[in-house]
Design a protein around this motif. Structure first.
Motif, PDB file in Angstrom:
ATOM      1  N   UNK A 128    -128.075 -25.482 -31.423  1.00 26.60           N
ATOM      2  CA  UNK A 128    -127.234 -26.260 -32.345  1.00 26.60           C
ATOM      3  C   UNK A 128    -127.231 -27.752 -32.051  1.00 26.60           C
ATOM      4  N   UNK A 129    -128.194 -28.220 -31.242  1.00 25.37           N
ATOM      5  CA  UNK A 129    -128.287 -29.661 -31.021  1.00 25.37           C
ATOM      6  C   UNK A 129    -128.654 -30.387 -32.304  1.00 25.37           C
ATOM      7  N   UNK A 130    -129.472 -29.737 -33.100  1.00 29.44           N
ATOM      8  CA  UNK A 130    -129.821 -30.255 -34.423  1.00 29.44           C
ATOM      9  C   UNK A 130    -129.770 -29.092 -35.399  1.00 29.44           C
ATOM     10  N   UNK A 131    -128.966 -29.237 -36.440  1.00 26.87           N
ATOM     11  CA  UNK A 131    -128.773 -28.174 -37.424  1.00 26.87           C
ATOM     12  C   UNK A 131    -129.246 -28.677 -38.781  1.00 26.87           C
ATOM     13  N   UNK A 132    -130.121 -27.912 -39.415  1.00 28.59           N
ATOM     14  CA  UNK A 132    -130.693 -28.303 -40.703  1.00 28.59           C
ATOM     15  C   UNK A 132    -130.154 -27.395 -41.797  1.00 28.59           C
ATOM     16  N   UNK A 133    -129.628 -28.013 -42.860  1.00 27.15           N
ATOM     17  CA  UNK A 133    -129.222 -27.302 -44.069  1.00 27.15           C
ATOM     18  C   UNK A 133    -129.929 -27.967 -45.245  1.00 27.15           C
ATOM     19  N   UNK A 134    -130.463 -27.171 -46.136  1.00 26.68           N
ATOM     20  CA  UNK A 134    -131.204 -27.746 -47.256  1.00 26.68           C
ATOM     21  C   UNK A 134    -130.340 -27.830 -48.510  1.00 26.68           C
ATOM     22  N   UNK A 135    -130.708 -28.771 -49.388  1.00 25.10           N
ATOM     23  CA  UNK A 135    -130.065 -28.917 -50.698  1.00 25.10           C
ATOM     24  C   UNK A 135    -131.179 -28.956 -51.742  1.00 25.10           C
ATOM     25  N   UNK A 136    -131.293 -27.925 -52.570  1.00 24.02           N
ATOM     26  CA  UNK A 136    -132.334 -27.942 -53.607  1.00 24.02           C
ATOM     27  C   UNK A 136    -131.990 -28.984 -54.673  1.00 24.02           C
TER      28      UNK A 136
END
Length: 281
Positions: A128-136
């Motif tokens: 969880x040092x870097x968390x990626x969530x996408x947005x279409x």
């Protein structure tokens, strides 16, 4: 409306922190109930609590309560014909982090379809040092416009997050691997991951695992480190679960039926005696 559940919190690891949700009474014509909980503003059906027979009361063990935040439970009541009678009142349980985790680097991991498969483990430094969530989304430029118009969907869940799990014993390492199945069993590659603050993750995270790398550290104390790649997903269907406590476990605890009957004041007390879980092997 009344009929709020009674909540009993268990902080031991037999197999993991959990909440017994008991409805001692329900509306007079209730045949079944659907039990749900709200965590961090999100509603989850309680596993094993959907279409639950509720004549004379009902109970379900929630093996997936979030840690360190409120878990708010209630149930929708239905007649035998499937007509809704409305919701019970709600009740709240909060599992204190210091009662279940030794420090903030720890987490609880379990297999949703078999709650008896659960471990407490440490998070490695990369988790969880870097968390990626996408947005279409895309930007469309109408004719003659100097700026575009943003057209997009909703923020999605976590994608391809590194999850480093450090097991203190080889038994815990074997338990973690068992959560994905083996030569004689099969489970979907979805884990329930529970963490506490200040970790920047949902307190109740269901994640699909696409890769597992195992490293054994041979030192004074053998430790096993797993590097997983996970993506947030919906929990498996709430009606699917292998119960931790079975009738054969209760039978195995007593020499005779008379002894079993004498040990409990009610059917509910007998069927919620999770100290007997697993006795039958």
């Amino acid at each position: 409306m009344a009929y709020a559940p009674t909540l009993t919190v268990f902080t031991d690891y037999n197999p993991s922190p959990r909440v017994l949700v008991t409805f001692p009474t329900v509306a007079a014509t209730t045949a079944t109930i659907d039990v749900s909980k709200v965590v961090e503003g999100r509603s989850f059906p309680v596993r094993g609590g959907i279409g639950l027979y509720a004549v004379g009361g009902a109970y379900v063990m929630d093996s997936e309560p979030a840690l360190g935040v409120p878990n708010t439970y209630r149930a929708e009541m239905f007649t035998a014909a499937g007509v809704s009678l409305g919701f019970t009142d709600a009740a709240v349980a909060t599992i204190t982090l210091t009662d279940v985790l030794r420090d903030t680097s720890e987490m609880v991991i379990s297999q949703p379809l078999k709650p008896s498969l659960a471990i407490r483990a440490s998070m490695g430094g990369d988790t969880a040092g870097q968390v990626v969530r996408s947005i279409p989304a895309e930007v469309v430029f109408p004719e003659g416009a100097t700026v575009g118009v943003g057209i997009g969907g909703q923020l999605r869940g976590i994608v391809d997050m590194p999850l480093e799990v450090v097991c203190e014993t080889t038994a815990d390492a074997d338990e973690l691997i068992s959560m994905f199945g083996g030569y004689t069993s099969s489970f979907p590659p979805v884990l329930c991951i529970r963490t506490g603050a200040p970790v920047r993750l949902p307190r109740l995270l269901f994640a699909s695992c696409s890769e597992i790398v195992e490293t054994t550290i041979y030192a004074a104390d053998v430790r096993v480190r797993f590097q997983l790649k996970v993506t947030e997903v919906a929990p498996p269907a709430p009606g699917l679960v292998l119960p931790s406590l079975r009738r054969m476990d209760i039978d195995a605890a007593f020499a005779t039926r008379a002894a079993r009957a004498a040990a409990y004041a009610s059917r509910l007390a007998r069927d919620t005696d999770y100290t007997k879980a697993g006795l039958a092997g």
